[in-house]
Structures are given as structure tokens and as C-alpha cells.
Enzyme design. Structure first.
Site, PDB file in Angstrom:
ATOM      1  N   ASP A  53       0.841  -1.197   0.000  1.00 45.34           N
ATOM      2  CA  ASP A  53       0.000   0.000   0.000  1.00 45.34           C
ATOM      3  C   ASP A  53       0.875   1.246   0.000  1.00 45.34           C
ATOM      4  OD1 ASP A  53      -2.371   1.814   0.932  1.00 45.34           O
ATOM      5  OD2 ASP A  53      -3.253  -0.180   0.701  1.00 45.34           O
ATOM      6  N   HIS A  75      -3.496   5.900   3.881  1.00 46.50           N
ATOM      7  CA  HIS A  75      -4.307   4.777   3.386  1.00 46.50           C
ATOM      8  C   HIS A  75      -3.795   3.444   3.928  1.00 46.50           C
ATOM      9  CE1 HIS A  75      -5.889   1.978   0.232  1.00 46.50           C
ATOM     10  NE2 HIS A  75      -6.904   2.828   0.190  1.00 46.50           N
ATOM     11  N   SER A 112     -11.476  -0.702  -0.213  1.00 46.85           N
ATOM     12  CA  SER A 112     -10.131  -0.764   0.381  1.00 46.85           C
ATOM     13  C   SER A 112     -10.184  -1.173   1.837  1.00 46.85           C
ATOM     14  CB  SER A 112      -9.459   0.617   0.329  1.00 46.85           C
ATOM     15  OG  SER A 112      -8.944   0.875  -0.940  1.00 46.85           O
TER      16      SER A 112
END
Ligand code: CA
Ligand code: CA
Length: 510
Positions: free
Chosen positions: A179, A219, A380
Site C-alpha cells: 500500500d 491509506h 479498500s
């Protein structure tokens, strides 16, 4: 032979007392999983009942004024040994059950003696595995436990608290988060970060070509917290797995952009360094290099959990990768809301997407500071629910192949109308079902008036107890066995011939 009618295999809720087999024996079976929903006089859960009491002890309290000498000689006559006496609690005594006696028979003897106020089993309890993390306790983490807070639908969740009664941590399982990096110093992640034994780092940064996978976006830090924030540390949130080893592999920048070469480098790093699961909350159009890299990961037995994406698209038609790869190690995840609807912009795919998981307003660790948390929506954030669940499954079933582990998770979803035709299972992740599959009990056959034959079906290697009762109370344990590799064992009740009606059930052994 007098076979049971097919509908006699299980006793449906509300009608379970109405089935008859041969020999005038009232016969009743049910799915252990169904018990909680029973509408009849019984509404037991196998999990609650399973560890009922110790087989080797009972508790008695002498009647006030009873002669202790008489009681002592009664103990001797039964060969009961007094293990402990509590003078301050009415003379309560803990007795050892002698050879040849059962808990129930011994209790009956004491009750009939007139010497005791009561005699009862030494019941077994358990500590409830409820973590103390404040954002779990206040209901923010609805995907783990949804009681209908904030307009949600009760039980639109993965049943995490029930699953945690089985297992909370997968501390030996390495999970790679490919990620934007992970804030590995975060207060709710640091203790669960994987450590590279060679250089002491927590992963790799394929963009910088370094071993510092810091997160400049947030994220990846969110993904890490959802699957494995430190549980029960009194801080922040709790991951699906309270303990796990998070390997941070940075292949996306602070704008969420990455390239195939960086992704391939991280896949290779994860494979070489022992990751068992890779979380991929991102997608590319296809690339031969990417496909080859994922195939190499498959051949190493590593599971890939891929977010389906957030374009309201059918990815059977408009594929995105890795979610659309038809490899048996890739699980694709759509996202559901706190009402168990498919997320408004969630991708789907009757053949490409496997299941859904919570992904709306998911609160987790964030990258801004070591004490920062943030909420976001999308597939996600659904994928790491599945990744955390798979980590616990790998810890629970260490001897199983990745195909078996994946099958367990996919076979244990909660089917939802909103997901029908939208993914392979048509269901949302349910970790409790995956970690503790139901026990099924079925009649095999019974010659007219002959002994009952039962078959227990569960997962392989599960120790189950068959209990019998004349009425739907006072169940006694009659038989314990462990299921074979095919998940079953059979039981013949030789004592059923000519006996009064009886009921059977199978429960998990503690
Ligand atoms: Ca629930
Ligand atoms: Ca925590």
C-alpha cells in the site's frame, strides 16, 4: 430397516419436537448453529452449553445442623473425597467424583441423602474476550459488532466478539500490507509490526528503494489498523486480529499512485520474507508482469486479498487486477454498509468477486501522527476485514492448505439479499462461523426398534459430545469423539432399544 423421512434429519425451529422415528422413540436433531434461533422451549447455543461442567467434581452444601460426622461417613460410603471446604460459605464442599460414578448420579445420591442443602455440578465459565479499546467499546467499529448504533442494522457485522471467544490473535502469522506504507510507530500498531530479522526494519519501500516503509498518505496505515490494530491495550481501535505481524510494503505514493514495477518488487519482498497473506486494496489494468508476479505468489501458497474497487462496476465485464485474477489464491472483496447493503459505489461481479465485508465509515489508525485515527469508506477498507479473518484462520488451522483456509471463509458468509448475484458467495464475511463451524447431527438409520445410529458432521478434528435427554432438560453426556479427516464420526446408541422417548444433540467439547 425403517429409514427416517428426509425431513427428519434436523428438527426445524418451532417444530423440533414433532418428529418420530422407528420404535416409538421420539427423535430430535438439529443444527447446532440453529439452536440460538429456536422458538421452542429450548433456546440454547452450543457454544454456551459446551463447557457445561467439570466431569470430576461436584459441589455440595451441608444442611444447616446436619451432622458432619454422618456426612463424612456418607462420603466414605460413596468413596467421595472432600477436596476443599469453605467454612465461611455455609460449609460448602468440593468433592471429587469417584471412579464409576458420573456427576449426575453422584448429585442424585447426595440429593436423596437428605444431608445436603444442595448438590450441583462444578459449572465451567469463561472470561469473555472483550477488548478494552475505547473505539470498540463506544460502538464506532460497527463492522466488528453492530448493535444497530447510528442507524445501522443489528448484526450487520462479522460477529467479531463471538469469534474472539474462539481466538483473538494470530501472532505467528505475517501479513503484508502492499500500500502507501504504514505508520509503524503508531501507538496502536507498533507492537504488531513485523520486524525483519536482517535489518530490524518493518518492511520495504519500493518507491524509494529503501527499507523505510513510512506512510505519507494514511491509506496503508488505515488498512493495517483494520486487520491488526493492537487489541486490548486500552487505546484507539482493535483489529480483526488483536495480534498479528504486519509487514509494510510501500508501492504507492502519497497521492495513491503506484506502478507495476513497484508492486512487483513488493510482491517479491513479501514472498521471500515469509508473508502468508497479502492485502491489496488497489487495482491495475492488466499487465503480464503483474499477472506473473501474482502467479509466483500463488505457487508459494500465499493468499491475496484484493479490494474489488469503487466504481459501481461489474468487474466480470470491466476487470481490475488483482481482484479479477482467476487464481485460486485470490479473494476479491466488495464492501457493505452498516445496513448490510452493497456499498453505493462498490464494484461487484458474480464470478470475479468472492464476498463482501464492512467498508462504510470504517474508523482506523491513520498516518498523520502516532495517535491519529480517521474514518473512510470503500472496498479498500473491506479487504482488510477479510485479511484479518484469514490470519486468524491460518493460526487456528495451521496444517491446512491455503485452499482449505479460503474455502472455510467463503463457506461461512452470511448470505444477503443485497449481494445475491453480485458475488460468488452472495454473502458478507462472518468470522464466527468461519472459526467455529456448526456441528450437524443426522440420523443414519434405525432398524424397527433397533438402536439409533447418528452421524456427527463438523470440521475435521473437532471433538464433539453427544448428549441425550428424556425431555429437553437435564442433558447427559453419553459419548465423546473426534471427527475424522472427512469431518464426521458415527455413534450407535445401544441403550435406545425399548427405551422411552429421547432427544439427542451434539455440542462442541470445551
Ligand atoms: Ca454480530
Ligand atoms: Ca487498540
Amino acid at each position: 430397516m425403517m429409514p427416517f423421512r428426509s425431513h427428519a434429519k434436523v428438527c426445524p425451529a418451532g417444530r423440533r419436537a414433532g418428529l418420530f422415528g422407528a420404535g416409538r422413540l421420539l427423535f430430535c436433531l438439529w443444527l447446532a448453529q440453529e439452536i440460538g434461533a429456536a422458538q421452542t422451549a429450548v433456546s440454547f447455543s452450543s457454544q454456551v452449553l459446551a463447557p457445561a461442567y467439570r466431569a470430576d467434581r461436584i459441589l455440595i452444601q451441608p444442611k444447616p445442623g446436619a451432622s458432619l460426622a454422618v456426612l463424612a461417613s456418607f462420603h466414605s460410603s460413596l468413596k467421595s473425597e472432600v477436596l476443599q471446604t469453605f467454612e465461611g460459605i455455609g460449609g460448602l464442599q468440593v468433592l471429587r467424583v469417584p471412579e464409576g460414578e458420573t456427576v449426575q448420579s453422584l448429585i442424585a445420591r447426595y440429593q436423596q441423602s437428605g444431608l445436603v442443602e444442595f448438590a450441583e455440578p462444578d459449572y465451567t465459565g469463561r472470561v469473555f474476550a472483550t477488548p478494552d479499546d475505547p473505539k470498540y467499546l463506544d460502538g464506532t467499529l460497527w463492522g466488528l459488532n453492530n448493535a444497530g448504533q447510528k442507524g445501522g442494522t443489528a448484526d450487520a457485522d462479522i460477529d467479531a466478539p463471538e469469534a474472539w471467544d474462539v481466538l483473538t490473535s494470530a501472532s505467528n502469522i505475517v501479513v503484508a500490507v502492499l500500500d502507501t506504507g504504514v505508520r509503524y510507530t503508531h501507538e496502536d500498531l507498533a507492537a504488531n509490526m513485523w520486524v525483519n530479522p536482517t535489518d530490524g526494519s518493518h518492511g520495504t519501500n519500493a518507491l524509494a528503494g529503501s527499507n523505510d516503509p513510512s506512510d505519507d498518505s494514511g491509506h496503508g496505515t488505515m488498512i493495517a489498523g483494520i486487520l491488526g490494530a493492537v487489541g486490548n491495550n486500552g487505546k484507539g481501535v482493535v483489529g480483526v486480529a488483536w495480534g498479528v505481524q504486519i509487514m509494510a510494503c510501500k508501492c504507492f505514493d502519497n497521492f495513491g499512485r503506484g506502478d507495476v514495477s513497484a508492486a512487483v518488487a513488493c510482491l517479491d519482498y513479501a514472498r521471500v520474507n515469509g508473508a502468508r497473506i497479502i492485502n491489496a486494496s488497489w487495482g491495475f489494468t492488466n499487465s503480464l508482469a503483474l499477472s506473473n508476479a501474482f502467479y509466483t505468489v500463488r505457487n508459494a501458497g500465499i493468499i491475496v486479498v484484493a479490494a474489488a474497487g469503487n466504481s459501481s462496476a461489474d468487474i466480470d465485464v470491466t476487470p481490475t487486477y488483482p481482484a479479477s485474477y482467476d487464481f485460486d489464491n485470490v479473494i476479491s472483496v466488495a464492501y457493505t454498509t452498516r445496513n448490510d447493503a452493497l456499498g453505493t459505489n462498490s464494484n461487484f461481479g458474480a464470478t470475479s468477486v468472492d464476498l463482501a465485508a464492512p467498508g462504510e465509515q470504517i474508523y482506523s489508525t491513520f498516518g498523520a501522527t502516532d495517535t491519529f485515527y480517521f474514518s473512510n469508506t470503500g472496498s479498500s477498507f473491506a479487504a482488510p476485514y477479510v485479511t484479518g479473518a484469514l490470519a486468524l484462520m491460518l493460526a487456528k488451522y495451521p496444517a491446512e492448505s491455503y485452499q482449505q483456509i479460503i474455502a472455510r471463509v467463503l463457506n461461512a458468509t452470511d448470505p444477503l439479499p443485497s449481494l445475491a448475484g453480485k458475488c460468488v458467495t452472495g454473502g458478507r464475511l462472518n468470522l464466527r462461523k468461519a472459526l467455529s463451524p456448526p456441528i450437524n447431527l443426522a440420523a443414519l438409520s434405525s432398524a424397527g426398534g433397533g438402536p439409533f445410529q447418528l452421524r456427527v458432521s463438523a470440521d475435521p478434528g473437532r471433538t464433539c459430545v453427544i448428549e441425550v435427554a428424556t425431555y429437553l432438560t437435564n442433558w447427559s453426556r453419553t459419548f465423546t469423539n473426534t471427527t475424522s479427516a472427512n469431518g464426521t464420526f458415527d455413534f450407535t446408541d445401544d441403550t435406545s432399544v425399548g427405551s422411552a422417548q429421547r432427544f439427542y444433540r451434539a455440542v462442541s467439547s470445551p
